[in-house]
Design a protein around this motif. Structure first.
Motif, PDB file in Angstrom:
ATOM      1  N   VAL A  35       0.858  -1.183   0.000  1.00 51.57           N
ATOM      2  CA  VAL A  35       0.000   0.000   0.000  1.00 51.57           C
ATOM      3  C   VAL A  35       0.896   1.236   0.000  1.00 51.57           C
ATOM      4  O   VAL A  35       1.812   1.335   0.814  1.00 51.57           O
ATOM      5  N   VAL A  36       0.631   2.156  -0.929  1.00 51.51           N
ATOM      6  CA  VAL A  36       1.334   3.437  -0.948  1.00 51.51           C
ATOM      7  C   VAL A  36       0.358   4.493  -0.440  1.00 51.51           C
ATOM      8  O   VAL A  36      -0.622   4.816  -1.106  1.00 51.51           O
ATOM      9  N   VAL A  37       0.599   4.993   0.758  1.00 50.67           N
ATOM     10  CA  VAL A  37      -0.247   6.017   1.359  1.00 50.67           C
ATOM     11  C   VAL A  37       0.211   7.368   0.820  1.00 50.67           C
ATOM     12  O   VAL A  37       1.316   7.829   1.121  1.00 50.67           O
ATOM     13  N   ASP A  38      -0.660   7.996   0.040  1.00 47.43           N
ATOM     14  CA  ASP A  38      -0.289   9.200  -0.707  1.00 47.43           C
ATOM     15  C   ASP A  38      -0.582  10.466   0.096  1.00 47.43           C
ATOM     16  O   ASP A  38      -1.464  11.253  -0.231  1.00 47.43           O
ATOM     17  N   GLY A  39       0.158  10.642   1.187  1.00 46.46           N
ATOM     18  CA  GLY A  39       0.004  11.843   1.991  1.00 46.46           C
ATOM     19  C   GLY A  39      -1.338  11.951   2.695  1.00 46.46           C
ATOM     20  O   GLY A  39      -1.843  13.060   2.896  1.00 46.46           O
ATOM     21  N   SER A  40      -1.925  10.837   3.091  1.00 46.85           N
ATOM     22  CA  SER A  40      -3.230  10.856   3.752  1.00 46.85           C
ATOM     23  C   SER A  40      -3.173  11.629   5.066  1.00 46.85           C
ATOM     24  O   SER A  40      -2.162  11.612   5.776  1.00 46.85           O
ATOM     25  N   LEU A  58       2.355  -7.891   3.992  1.00 45.04           N
ATOM     26  CA  LEU A  58       1.856  -6.544   3.728  1.00 45.04           C
ATOM     27  C   LEU A  58       2.966  -5.537   3.974  1.00 45.04           C
ATOM     28  O   LEU A  58       3.610  -5.549   5.014  1.00 45.04           O
ATOM     29  N   ARG A  59       3.164  -4.644   3.009  1.00 46.47           N
ATOM     30  CA  ARG A  59       4.126  -3.556   3.166  1.00 46.47           C
ATOM     31  C   ARG A  59       3.409  -2.235   2.969  1.00 46.47           C
ATOM     32  O   ARG A  59       2.573  -2.102   2.064  1.00 46.47           O
ATOM     33  N   VAL A  60       3.719  -1.260   3.800  1.00 46.74           N
ATOM     34  CA  VAL A  60       3.098   0.061   3.717  1.00 46.74           C
ATOM     35  C   VAL A  60       4.190   1.093   3.488  1.00 46.74           C
ATOM     36  O   VAL A  60       5.166   1.166   4.238  1.00 46.74           O
ATOM     37  N   ILE A  61       4.016   1.888   2.430  1.00 50.77           N
ATOM     38  CA  ILE A  61       4.919   2.985   2.099  1.00 50.77           C
ATOM     39  C   ILE A  61       4.147   4.283   2.290  1.00 50.77           C
ATOM     40  O   ILE A  61       3.073   4.453   1.700  1.00 50.77           O
ATOM     41  N   VAL A  62       4.646   5.181   3.097  1.00 50.79           N
ATOM     42  CA  VAL A  62       3.945   6.428   3.386  1.00 50.79           C
ATOM     43  C   VAL A  62       4.691   7.591   2.749  1.00 50.79           C
ATOM     44  O   VAL A  62       5.870   7.825   3.055  1.00 50.79           O
ATOM     45  N   LEU A  63       4.005   8.308   1.857  1.00 48.45           N
ATOM     46  CA  LEU A  63       4.584   9.492   1.228  1.00 48.45           C
ATOM     47  C   LEU A  63       4.242  10.722   2.061  1.00 48.45           C
ATOM     48  O   LEU A  63       3.143  10.820   2.619  1.00 48.45           O
ATOM     49  N   PRO A  64       5.135  11.693   2.144  1.00 47.68           N
ATOM     50  CA  PRO A  64       4.933  12.824   3.063  1.00 47.68           C
ATOM     51  C   PRO A  64       3.825  13.776   2.656  1.00 47.68           C
ATOM     52  O   PRO A  64       3.262  14.469   3.497  1.00 47.68           O
ATOM     53  N   ARG A  65       3.495  13.834   1.366  1.00 47.28           N
ATOM     54  CA  ARG A  65       2.450  14.748   0.908  1.00 47.28           C
ATOM     55  C   ARG A  65       1.708  14.137  -0.268  1.00 47.28           C
ATOM     56  O   ARG A  65       2.250  13.286  -0.989  1.00 47.28           O
ATOM     57  N   ASN A  66       0.500  14.592  -0.473  1.00 44.41           N
ATOM     58  CA  ASN A  66      -0.328  14.072  -1.560  1.00 44.41           C
ATOM     59  C   ASN A  66       0.208  14.542  -2.909  1.00 44.41           C
ATOM     60  O   ASN A  66       0.384  15.738  -3.137  1.00 44.41           O
TER      61      ASN A  66
END
Length: 257
Positions: A35-40, A58-66
């Motif tokens: 899952v790529v969390v797009d600045g949520s 499961l791997r989660v990648i969190v981006l700093p901003r949308n």
């Protein structure tokens, strides 16, 4: 099911707890799921990280901003390529796409690894009429832009991409980062000569009471799609001799039943 070459990639932006249901369903069907969390900003990054801590698949990648769906997908694709994956099934986090069809989509990709495997949506009675009818224009334009390249539905984001060609297409231009990602990716990959496999799958529109979320802005995003189709038609005209030659040599697109 699992494969060392194929993963499920889910971009997510403020989809609430529905993303957890989507991830659970995807994990029941496939390993691994990223899952790529797009600045949520709705707290789902923490919920997903907690889930990943208990699930090695499961791997989660969190981006700093949308940055947009396409940008989130591209980030995940580059990470996946670096770990040796060759194909990614991209699906939405909002529950529209059928996780129980992941296996069939992956099997179609494994049988034709050079192909772009597109979900062909079967809409239920709850689907908004304006959305179902409006996509006919985009699909007609995609058919024109590819000279009948076989794209069954250019807007439906449930599909398996060969990672290398998609990264190459996206890395050369600044577009395809937001709602223009799905249709432009399909058209440009057809231009590269990738065969297309269309696989019919059901599509479900969740109501707000069911946790359905949509970030599509009719004014802004229709303008974005209008500019996208304008440049794709111009690109088609520039490529016309090569496209005509390719169309004469290419096999007919497959639609499994």
């Amino acid at each position: 099911m699992a494969a060392p070459t194929h993963l499920v990639l889910i971009p997510s932006y403020n989809t609430g707890r529905q993303v957890l249901e989507t991830v659970r369903a995807a994990r029941a069907a496939w390993t691994p799921v990223w899952v790529v969390v797009d600045g949520s900003t709705d707290g789902t990054d923490a919920l997903l990280r907690d889930a990943a801590a208990e699930d090695p698949g499961l791997r989660v990648i969190v981006l700093p901003r949308n940055a947009g769906k396409g940008a989130a997908v591209l980030h995940g694709l580059r990470e996946a390529a670096g770990q040796g994956f060759t194909h990614a099934l991209v699906m939405d986090a909002d529950g529209q796409h059928p996780a129980d069809r992941i296996g069939a989509m992956m099997a179609a990709s494994q049988a034709a690894p050079e192909a772009l495997v597109l979900g062909l949506p079967i809409f239920g009675p709850e689907a908004p009429r304006v959305r179902v009818q409006g996509r006919r224009l985009s699909n007609g334009l995609a058919g024109l832009e590819t000279l009948g390249g076989g794209i069954g539905d250019c807007l439906f984001g449930f599909r398996v991409y060969p990672i290398g060609p998609l990264i190459a297409v996206m890395g050369r231009r600044p577009w395809m980062r937001r709602f223009d990602f799905d249709p432009e990716a399909a058209v440009r990959l057809c231009w590269r000569g990738l065969p297309v496999v269309n696989l019919p799958v059901p599509c479900r529109y969740l109501s707000k009471e069911e946790g359905g979320v949509s970030h599509f802005h009719y004014g802004r995003d229709n303008l974005l799609l209008t500019w996208m189709h304008t440049r794709l038609i111009l690109g088609m005209l520039l490529r016309l001799p090569a496209l005509l030659w390719h169309r004469r040599r290419a096999p007919r697109p497959a639609t499994p039943r």
